[in-house]
Design a protein around this motif. Structure first.
Motif, PDB file in Angstrom:
ATOM      1  N   GLY A  90      56.786  33.339 130.598  1.00  0.00           N
ATOM      2  CA  GLY A  90      57.383  33.773 129.518  1.00  0.00           C
ATOM      3  C   GLY A  90      58.854  33.249 129.383  1.00  0.00           C
ATOM      4  N   THR A 244      54.375  34.833 125.916  1.00  0.00           N
ATOM      5  CA  THR A 244      55.574  35.656 125.370  1.00  0.00           C
ATOM      6  C   THR A 244      55.065  37.297 125.221  1.00  0.00           C
ATOM      7  N   LEU A 247      55.319  38.879 128.463  1.00  0.00           N
ATOM      8  CA  LEU A 247      56.765  39.053 128.828  1.00  0.00           C
ATOM      9  C   LEU A 247      57.137  40.418 128.274  1.00  0.00           C
ATOM     10  N   ALA A 251      58.385  43.518 130.134  1.00  0.00           N
ATOM     11  CA  ALA A 251      59.959  43.734 130.043  1.00  0.00           C
ATOM     12  C   ALA A 251      60.408  44.882 129.178  1.00  0.00           C
TER      13      ALA A 251
END
Length: 409
Positions: A90, A244, A247, A251
């Motif tokens: 990521g 992407t 991540l 997150a």
């Protein structure tokens, strides 16, 4: 530092990995901070724990996030002790120009207008969750509020079906644990590394299938937007799109869960704080910022020296690792008055919980919005709530957070 000093530093840091310290690591962080920067030559790592030092590292233009720039990693790769990086990471773990390109595409999902447009939907989500809690009369604030809210929001933004949450939640939790600096501190491989690698592989496969479905049938979500950007010539590969999304999925909810739960727990420990927010919802913003300082969702981060650096009085050779103990830095008495107290009336003190510079958290406005709404509505709806049992913590060191938080409403 002498070899004995380096050994002492390693033993002290290993206590951070001890589950016995998970509920309250702050006395240990204070001990480490009082020692100043810790040099660990065998690991080619320096540990920083003061606010000034952590701030300086995060601001330095040669402070890198790509682990491939680590001298130790390169040594392991050359010796065959570590396999080559097989998957695109990521963008959090990349540096410019790749970081810049990928972040620019992802940040469209977190633009201020998008976040503002989400507020009524988040508001309604919170109300539904609180209604369900009210019917029972007690709650686990993790399972009933702090977890389902940010999961639903990030799934909505990405285009991940929230009905699949039971499928990806356990895998995402294992991947989040992979952020813990076990090898950097102990010098030995993480015994659970294979399990976490398998979880990561499953999650990438799941997201890869979802990307292919969106490629065939685009929708109004970030996955579809990333695919469109690839086709418009931004040169995103399928692996970059999956990385992407991976991540942002992890997150985008793990840290917000911790933020909401840590704030709620701190207020429940001091009922006057809970009552104050119940009476005045405008305090929610201050409570969120003080939680980010006092009990941050992300306790530590790693950086690699992309060139020879000098941080404070310490020289860091190119390729060395810098471990930043943010949770220690944000209780640094050199930076904060009465640093060890959670204060509702604290002046807007600067903190490092969202990072600095190119890696400043692009989801910060969304996390703040979710936490403010959740906490203000929770306290207003249940002004006499109280802790019902001792909280239980997850095993995570880096993304330290609660597994359960039982309350009577």
């Amino acid at each position: 530092m002498t070899s004995d000093g380096a050994t002492d530093a390693r033993l002290l840091l290993m206590q951070l990995l001890d589950p016995a310290n998970r509920a309250d690591p702050y006395p240990l962080f204070a001990r480490i901070r009082r020692l100043g920067p810790l040099s660990m030559p065998e690991s080619r790592m320096t540990v920083f724990s003061s606010f000034a030092d952590c701030d300086a590292v995060l601001r330095h233009p040669q402070s890198c996030s790509d682990s491939m720039k680590s001298s130790v990693v390169q040594q392991h790769l050359a010796s065959g002790a570590m396999p080559p990086r097989g998957n695109t990471p990521g963008f959090l773990f990349l540096d410019p120009p790749d970081h810049t390109r990928l972040r620019k595409l992802a940040q469209q999902a977190f633009a201020p207008r998008v976040v503002r447009a989400l507020e009524p939907e988040i508001d309604a989500m919170v109300d539904r969750l609180l209604d369900a809690m009210a019917e029972v009369g007690s709650a686990d604030l993790i399972a009933d509020l702090a977890y389902p809210l940010p999961v639903a929001v990030i799934c909505r933004l990405l285009g991940v079906p929230v009905r699949d949450e039971p499928r990806f939640s356990s895998a995402a939790a294992l991947v989040a644990q992979a952020l813990d600096p076990i090898m950097s501190i102990t010098g030995a491989p993480d015994p659970q590394a294979d399990v976490r690698l398998q979880a990561g592989a499953w999650l990438r496969e799941y997201l890869g299938e979802l990307v292919e479905r969106r490629r065939a049938e685009p929708e109004e979500d970030l996955i579809s937007a990333l695919i469109a950007a690839e086709e418009d010539g931004d040169q995103l590969t399928a692996d970059e799109i999956v990385a992407t999304c991976n991540l942002l999925l992890i997150a985008g909810h793990e840290t917000t869960v911790n933020l909401i739960a840590n704030a709620a727990q701190e207020m429940l420990r001091t009922p006057a704080h809970w009552a104050a927010l119940a009476a005045d919802p405008s305090l929610a913003a201050s409570i969120v910022e003080e939680t980010l300082r006092f009990d941050p969702p992300v306790q530590l981060v790693m950086r690699i020296a992309g060139a020879d650096l000098r941080i404070g009085a310490i020289d860091i050779p190119r390729g060395d690792t810098m471990l930043l103990l943010l949770a220690a830095a944000q209780r640094d008495p050199a930076m904060y008055d009465r640093a060890g107290e959670f204060r509702l009336d604290r002046e807007s003190a600067r903190h490092l919980s969202f990072g600095l510079g190119p890696h400043f958290c692009l989801g910060a406005p969304l996390a703040r919005l979710e936490a403010r709404l959740a906490l203000a509505k929770l306290t207003a709806r249940f002004p006499k709530a109280r802790l019902n049992a001792d909280p239980v913590y997850k095993p995570n060191v880096t993304l330290r957070g609660l597994a359960t938080l039982s309350v009577a409403l």
